[in-house]
Each structure stands twice: as C-alpha cells, then as structure tokens.
Design a protein around this motif. Sequence first.
Motif, mmCIF file in Angstrom:
data_model
loop_
_atom_site.group_PDB
_atom_site.id
_atom_site.type_symbol
_atom_site.label_atom_id
_atom_site.label_comp_id
_atom_site.label_asym_id
_atom_site.label_seq_id
_atom_site.Cartn_x
_atom_site.Cartn_y
_atom_site.Cartn_z
ATOM 1 N N ASN B 63 93.640 -13.750 24.237
ATOM 2 C CA ASN B 63 94.032 -12.371 25.109
ATOM 3 C C ASN B 63 95.391 -11.782 24.523
ATOM 4 O OD1 ASN B 63 96.309 -13.908 25.962
ATOM 5 N ND2 ASN B 63 95.030 -15.103 27.628
ATOM 6 N N GLU B 64 95.534 -10.883 25.279
ATOM 7 C CA GLU B 64 96.751 -9.837 24.759
ATOM 8 C C GLU B 64 98.113 -10.657 24.892
ATOM 9 O OE1 GLU B 64 97.466 -6.685 27.454
ATOM 10 O OE2 GLU B 64 97.192 -7.911 29.020
ATOM 11 N N LEU B 131 91.603 -10.151 28.084
ATOM 12 C CA LEU B 131 90.801 -10.913 27.326
ATOM 13 C C LEU B 131 90.641 -10.062 25.967
ATOM 14 C CD1 LEU B 131 88.439 -13.101 29.222
ATOM 15 C CD2 LEU B 131 90.315 -13.869 28.074
#
Lengths: 235, 181
Positions: B63-64, B131
């Motif tokens: 994810n980020e 995500l």
Amino acid sequence: MADNFTFIIDGTEIPARQGQTILKAADEAGIYIPRLCNKDGLEPYGACRVCTVLVNGRPQSACTQPAQPGIIVENDTEELTEMRKQLIEMLFVEGNHFCMFCEKSGNCELQALGYRLGIAAPRFPFMFPQRELDATHPEVFVDRNRCILCGRCVRASRDQDGKNVFQFTGRGIKKRISVNATSRLADTELKSADKAVAACPVGSILKKGVGYAVPIGERIYDHKPIGSDIESKAK
Amino acid sequence: MSKPKVATTSLAGCFGCHMSLLDIDERILQLIELIDFDKSPIDDIKEFTGRCLVGLVEGGCANEENVRVLQDFRKHCDILISVGDCATMGGLPAMRNTIPLRECLEEAYLNGPSVYNPSGKIPNDEEIPLLLNKVYPCHEVVKIDYHLPGCPPSADTIWQALTALLGDKPVGMPYELIKYD
Ligand code: SF4
Ligand code: SF4
Ligand code: FES
C-alpha cells in the motif's frame, strides 16, 4: 577418428568417448556443468541453456554438443556464471515461485541452482503471470506457476512411459505445458509412478498426498549444493 | 564515539523476520554493544532521530504507506537491506498479484464464505492506506543494497550480514545461509 580421446575443460585434460556429449564426459570426470533441462536417461533437449560453455571460444550447450578430440572448453568462468545466474533469475521472475510453501522446496533443482550460484534476489522485474493449476487427477497435480518449460516430463512420458501424456502448446512467453487429453490431467493415462512425474525438476508436477514429507535439514540440497555428487567423483 | 544506528521496519510482512532477528538469542547483548536501534518496532521509536548506518526492511510494498516508509528508510539509511522473501520477492502477500485488486477486495469484504458485512461496503476511510495494484518487492520501489532471502531468513543469516557490515567486511554468505524457504 579414435574412439577414445581427450579434451580440455578449464585447463584440465579429461577423457571422452566417441559419441559422448561434453556434459556426459564432464560428469564422468567429476566436473559439474550446471544444467536444468538435462536428465540422465532422457534424450538431450537443449532448452534451458544453463549448461552453456565456451567451446573453442563459441557458446554451445554442453548437454547437446558432442565432445571432440582436443577442443578447449571453458565452464567455470566468471562470465559464464553470470550468464547462468541471469538465466535462473529469469526463470524465477517469469513464473510464480513461492518457495516458502512449495512441497518441492529443498529438493528443487531450480532453487538449488539459485543457492549454488548465490542468487539472493532476481534482478529482473517480477512478472506474476496468470498460470493454470490442474488438480483433476486423483494422484498427481500440475501447477504451471512453477513450470520452467524444461520438457523433461514430455520426454519421459514419450520415451520412458510410452504414453505421451505431456506436450507443449503456445509459443514464446505464452508457451505452456499441456496434457494430451481433452485438457484435463484426469483424462490421461498418467499414473503417479510414471517416470514423467519423477522427471520434473521443480514443483510443477507433484504427487498428491505427499506434502512436506522430508523435514527441513534432511532434504537433498539443504546442506550440499547441487552438483556435489558429480564433483565428489573427481579424482 | 557514538555507536552506529540500525533502523528496522515491517511493511507488508508478518513480523516473522523480526522474530528471526530476536532469535539471535544471547547475541542480542553483543549486538546492543555494537549498535543503537533507531526507528524500529523493537524500541518503539516511531520517527528517525538521525542518520542510520543500516536499515532492515521486512515486507514488500502492498500500500501507499509501505512506499512512504520505504522511501523514508532509503533517505535515512546508508545501507538498506531487504530482509525475507516478502521484501525480496513480494512473498505471500504477492499471491494476490495474479488476481485483480477489485476481486480481492470483493472476496475479502463481500463474497467470502465467512464474511459478515451488513453494510455491504468495502472499507474506504481516508485513514486506511490505499492498496497498490500489486505487491512490489522493495528493490522495485527504491534501491536496495543487500538481499537476505528466506521465510524468514535464519537468525544466523541476519547475524552474519549485520556483523559483517558493522565490521566493514564483505557480506559473503556461506551456502547454508541462503534459503528461499
Ligand atoms: S518449484 Fe522450486 S523454485 Fe519454484 S517455488 Fe517450488 S521450490 Fe521454489
Ligand atoms: S512440468 Fe516440470 S518437467 Fe514438465 S516442462 Fe514443466 S518444469 Fe519441466
Ligand atoms: S541442460 Fe543443456 S540446455 Fe538445458
């Protein structure tokens, strides 16, 4: 031409017989040339190129190239090792290899070559391709996520089992191992004791109901690198 | 002279690699003589307090937030090490890489056999990191200097790498310390 002769691998003179491949002669002399698609008892195929050596300066696959009197073969060099590493790394990124839960782990020839060549991580981008799993057969499954297209099952089924259960379909990056039935493994004559099942170097063709039978620490490549059996024959 | 600093983090991992680090047993006392931990779940320091010699990264980027933390590690660490199969190749989380993200979310929050979710919604709060389309190994996001594969890498593997780096020696791994499982 004389039936028995010698040639040179990495500066060592080794004996060979007429009709022997470079790989076979090297094996008998206790010199390991890394290989994947070659298997004792199966016709050489020349698919993986992991066994590439320089013969009088030219790249050749040692598993298909006949030994010749007086040729100069280079095998264990930095350049060839680097090329072999790249081939193995490409095989890893081209499939989906999750060794942490693969039943073949510890006994897998692809993984073992990664270990022997000291590959910590492939340098190519992972492709995470879509590959089919065939679990229709009661005794055996095919997980194409792990297939490296070596053709050992194809040759073993055709030449040793006399069944022709496996064949390739598609070309290039779309090439897949397929079964000679309407499409399901269950519709073939495959039996779990067939040579074709044992011929797979990786966890692509596996017997069901076996799982993680051998504990970690006792598997084939846990302590000794692939090829050490050949090297231990060296005089 | 102050001791060199080591930072650690778990991105999309299971903390198994951190467990393996703790598995060096009493050698942890030796380690504490050699280094100070900076940002790490081991001492619960949340933000970097300065420059670190070594960053140990467990887990890949799913994810980020994973990406942000990883970039922060690259910025603060001289030597960045991918620890474990998730960091080096995506690992188990990367099993979702062959399935479209929407399908994964629908299976987890709507269609899975054990799902109870009367709202019928897929969580989408701004507090939850977005995500990524796929799970990425760390070296596909930032430059990684060393890779220690394994699920997890053994305590000996981590110890060998750390002590070699702290002693300014090459990180040569004996055969039995490179494992992919
Ligand atoms: S087939 Fe070999 S390399 Fe692939 S996941 Fe299984 S053990 Fe690993
Ligand atoms: S299934 Fe196994 S033996 Fe057959 S081509 Fe694939 S890797 Fe080779
Ligand atoms: S072993 Fe020779 S090409 Fe595969």
